[in-house]
Design an enzyme around this catalytic site. Structure first.
Site, short mmCIF file in Angstrom:
data_model
loop_
_atom_site.label_atom_id
_atom_site.label_comp_id
_atom_site.label_asym_id
_atom_site.label_seq_id
_atom_site.Cartn_x
_atom_site.Cartn_y
_atom_site.Cartn_z
N TRP A 159 4.42 2.01 -3.21
CA TRP A 159 4.63 3.33 -3.40
C TRP A 159 4.89 4.44 -2.00
O TRP A 159 5.73 5.13 -2.21
CB TRP A 159 3.37 3.89 -4.07
CG TRP A 159 2.30 4.09 -3.19
CD1 TRP A 159 1.64 3.50 -2.34
CD2 TRP A 159 1.53 5.39 -3.09
NE1 TRP A 159 0.25 4.17 -1.99
CE2 TRP A 159 0.49 5.26 -2.52
CE3 TRP A 159 1.53 6.77 -3.84
CZ2 TRP A 159 -0.57 6.29 -2.38
CZ3 TRP A 159 0.72 7.55 -3.67
CH2 TRP A 159 -0.40 7.55 -2.76
N ASN A 196 2.15 -5.25 -4.31
CA ASN A 196 1.68 -4.15 -3.44
C ASN A 196 2.39 -4.03 -2.27
O ASN A 196 2.85 -3.06 -1.74
CB ASN A 196 0.05 -4.79 -3.01
CG ASN A 196 -0.58 -3.58 -2.02
OD1 ASN A 196 -1.67 -3.31 -2.12
ND2 ASN A 196 0.07 -2.86 -1.06
N GLU A 279 -6.59 -9.74 3.89
CA GLU A 279 -6.33 -8.59 5.09
C GLU A 279 -7.50 -7.92 5.52
O GLU A 279 -7.59 -7.14 6.51
CB GLU A 279 -5.18 -7.96 4.62
CG GLU A 279 -5.44 -6.81 3.66
CD GLU A 279 -5.30 -7.27 2.24
OE1 GLU A 279 -5.32 -6.45 1.35
OE2 GLU A 279 -5.28 -8.45 2.02
N ASP A 312 -7.24 3.63 -0.89
CA ASP A 312 -7.99 2.49 -0.53
C ASP A 312 -8.79 2.80 1.01
O ASP A 312 -8.06 2.82 1.82
CB ASP A 312 -7.86 1.14 -0.45
CG ASP A 312 -6.21 1.01 0.17
OD1 ASP A 312 -5.35 1.87 -0.07
OD2 ASP A 312 -6.16 -0.02 0.84
N GLU A 496 0.42 8.45 9.81
CA GLU A 496 0.17 8.02 8.63
C GLU A 496 -0.33 9.22 7.60
O GLU A 496 -0.28 9.33 6.66
CB GLU A 496 -0.72 6.74 8.58
CG GLU A 496 -1.17 6.34 7.21
CD GLU A 496 -2.22 5.03 7.29
OE1 GLU A 496 -2.16 4.10 6.50
OE2 GLU A 496 -2.91 5.24 8.29
#
Length: 565
Positions: A159, A196, A279, A312, A496
């Site tokens: 996304w 993902n 991860e 998340d 980010e």
């Protein structure tokens, strides 16, 4: 396949089943024709667990991305033979048997660059090509070059990429947009869905489904040819999201599909695995152990499914916003996901019509109309006056307002009167001096206050504009852009996420340090610059005063974050 006639409305209920049965084979075919790469926790078994638990690296993603230098079975056999020997050094063993990922090079922009020049200069820096990868690499090969987010994110993310592509298009890089659409189509054909990210450990889940919107974006440049070219892949992705629906009874859920008691079909986020994420291995184990009243596998699945949501983590998924171990993502029907599914159905209808299949186009329109009714019935909180998620356990809409509530406006699925109420709720509860808050809850999680994220700023801006709420839309863009500009002026980078309680500060919280780069921030910033500045006078930096407004924006006072949703 014939479309139902208007004189026989009772046949309409058969349409979804017909589509789902026809396309169920598409996802199965994709799965059967490819060998699914195994993630490192399966390939390396106890060695992977021991390395991650030893915390040899500050970031658990480092070893998940490490490439075995030989057959993992041989490495594992050597490990079992050596691990109990005197003087065994686990770090040395890892260094000998694995190639660790390189640290990202620090990009130093030329002096005096404007914000726009900086972003345009970053596109080649963030571009990767992995047509071929090592045999046991967790990185999945892709046929065309692609743009990564930046920082620790060395692979393409689903996304994220849509908002990055908006910026690429704004910069005139339509070739890169086409390359990335081709890559995602390749993943659908190879794996049956878009994972993902292009890592083996991401294959068990997807992310917010933006592929149809990517194709629609490409069609702005290539016309209906793009819609027709990628119609098969859009159909396959739809089959993935609706997998299992044909056997679903009222009140049941299967993977990503939910069938409510009245037969309404909606979707949820889901991960096919219920183990710790490679991860974030140690963190997930710790989260599960901290709540012994729940099965660990249940917590792992909900952690993974939250990662599939892109959020998340967030109080949005939790019963107690201060305790991550109370998250229950799989029992929540998200308003943003179902808005995107509605948009997918609308684009599938448009693409089918472009391909000359009017009957199929009508059937997708019927599915979209049914979903829109479901959104209005189940994902609107009339008491609060905003869109929200639906709770499968309490059987009612949740009360928490989040930035996800703007998605029905973004995809034109909202009723006009409700869009007006959303504008009021957004300005009252979410708008901050530095942009749009993700939620109004301070939990310490990164998808909560005081963080603002570029994709949510753009969804809100576009969504509100779709319904004539231009002042609120401009407020969001203006405040966020000012935040981005102030941070750039001080640090010479885009990041980010941002702290929107003020301007000029990167966001915090979450499982890893703040990342720079940054793909989707770059894309949204370019879109917003071109939104607020007249076409005849494009701006390369954010103007000192807000354009396209009768008066400059008044400073916003920071709103107090709420302790609970």
């Amino acid at each position: 396949m014939k479309s139902p006639t208007p004189s026989r409305p009772q046949k309409m209920a058969l349409i979804p089943a017909c589509i789902f049965l026809c396309f169920a084979a598409l996802s199965v075919q994709a799965e059967e024709t490819s060998v699914t790469p195994q993630p490192p926790d399966i390939l390396l078994g106890p060695l992977f667990n021991d390395v991650q638990n030893a915390k040899l690296f500050p970031d658990q993603k480092t070893f998940a991305d490490a490439v075995p230098n030989s057959d993992p079975l041989m490495i594992l056999a050597d490990y079992r033979m050596q691990q109990n020997q005197s003087g065994f050094d686990l770090r040395h063993f890892v260094n000998v048997n694995f190639t660790l990922p390189k640290e990202g090079e620090k990009y130093v922009p030329p002096e005096g660059q404007s914000l726009r020049e900086h972003i345009d200069g970053l596109w080649p820096v963030l571009t990767r090509a992995t047509e071929n990868t090592e045999k046991w690499d967790s990185l999945l090969p892709l046929p065309e070059p692609y743009v990564v987010p930046g920082g620790r994110f060395r692979e393409v993310y689903y996304w994220d990429s849509y908002f990055t592509m908006l910026g690429l298009a704004e910069s005139g890089h339509w070739d890169k947009v086409a390359d990335m659409v081709a890559n995602f189509a390749h993943e659908i054909d190879t794996y049956g869905h878009i994972p993902n990210g292009n890592r083996s450990y991401y294959l068990s889940r997807s992310q917010p489904p933006f592929f149809a919107l990517m194709v629609e974006l490409l069609a702005q440049h290539e016309g209906d040819a793009a819609l027709k070219q990628y119609l098969p892949q859009m159909q396959k992705e739809y089959a993935y999201w609706m997998d299992g629906v044909e056997n679903l009874q009222a009140g049941q859920q299967e993977k990503r599909v939910v069938k409510l008691q009245d037969g309404t079909l909606l979707n949820r986020y889901w991960d096919d695995r219920d183990t710790p994420r490679p991860e974030s291995w140690v963190e997930d184990i710790a989260t599960a152990k901290s709540n012994p009243n729940r099965p660990a596998t249940e917590i792992y699945r909900d952690l993974r499914s939250a990662a599939a949501s892109g959020w998340d983590f967030s109080s949005r998924w939790m019963d107690n916003p201060q305790q991550l171990n109370t998250l229950r993502t799989t029992s929540i029907v998200p308003v943003d996901l179902n808005s995107l599914m509605f948009k997918m159905e609308k684009i599938l209808a448009r693409a089918s019509k472009a391909a000359g299949d009017n009957a199929m186009a009508n059937q997708y329109e019927t599915l979209a109309n049914a979903r829109q009714k479901g959104i209005e019935k189940y994902l609107w909180n009339d008491q609060q006056g905003w869109y929200a998620d639906y709770d499968l356990k309490s059987h009612k809409v949740r009360n928490q307002l989040t930035a996800a509530a703007l998605f029905p406006l973004y995809v034109n699925a909202a009723a006009k009167d409700r869009a007006s109420k959303m504008a009021t709720a957004t300005k009252t509860h979410l708008l901050q001096p530095g942009g749009l808050n993700t939620t109004s809850v301070k939990s310490g999680q990164q998808w909560d206050a005081p963080n603002g994220w570029a994709p949510l700023q753009w969804v809100a801006t576009e969504g509100l504009q779709n319904y004539g709420q231009k002042e609120v839309a401009m407020d969001i863009s203006w405040h966020f852009l000012t935040n981005v500009q102030n941070t750039y002026d001080r640090e010479k980078k885009l990041v980010e996420k941002y702290d929107v309680s003020a301007t000029g500060t990167g966001g915090g919280g979450g499982e890893y340090p703040l990342q720079d780069g940054f793909g989707w921030t770059n894309g949204v910033t370019l879109k917003m610059l071109d939104l607020i500045c007249p076409k005849e006078q494009p701006c390369d930096n954010v103007p000192a005063t807000r354009p396209l407004s009768e008066s400059t924006t008044q400073p916003l006072k920071q709103k107090e974050a709420e302790p609970t949703p």
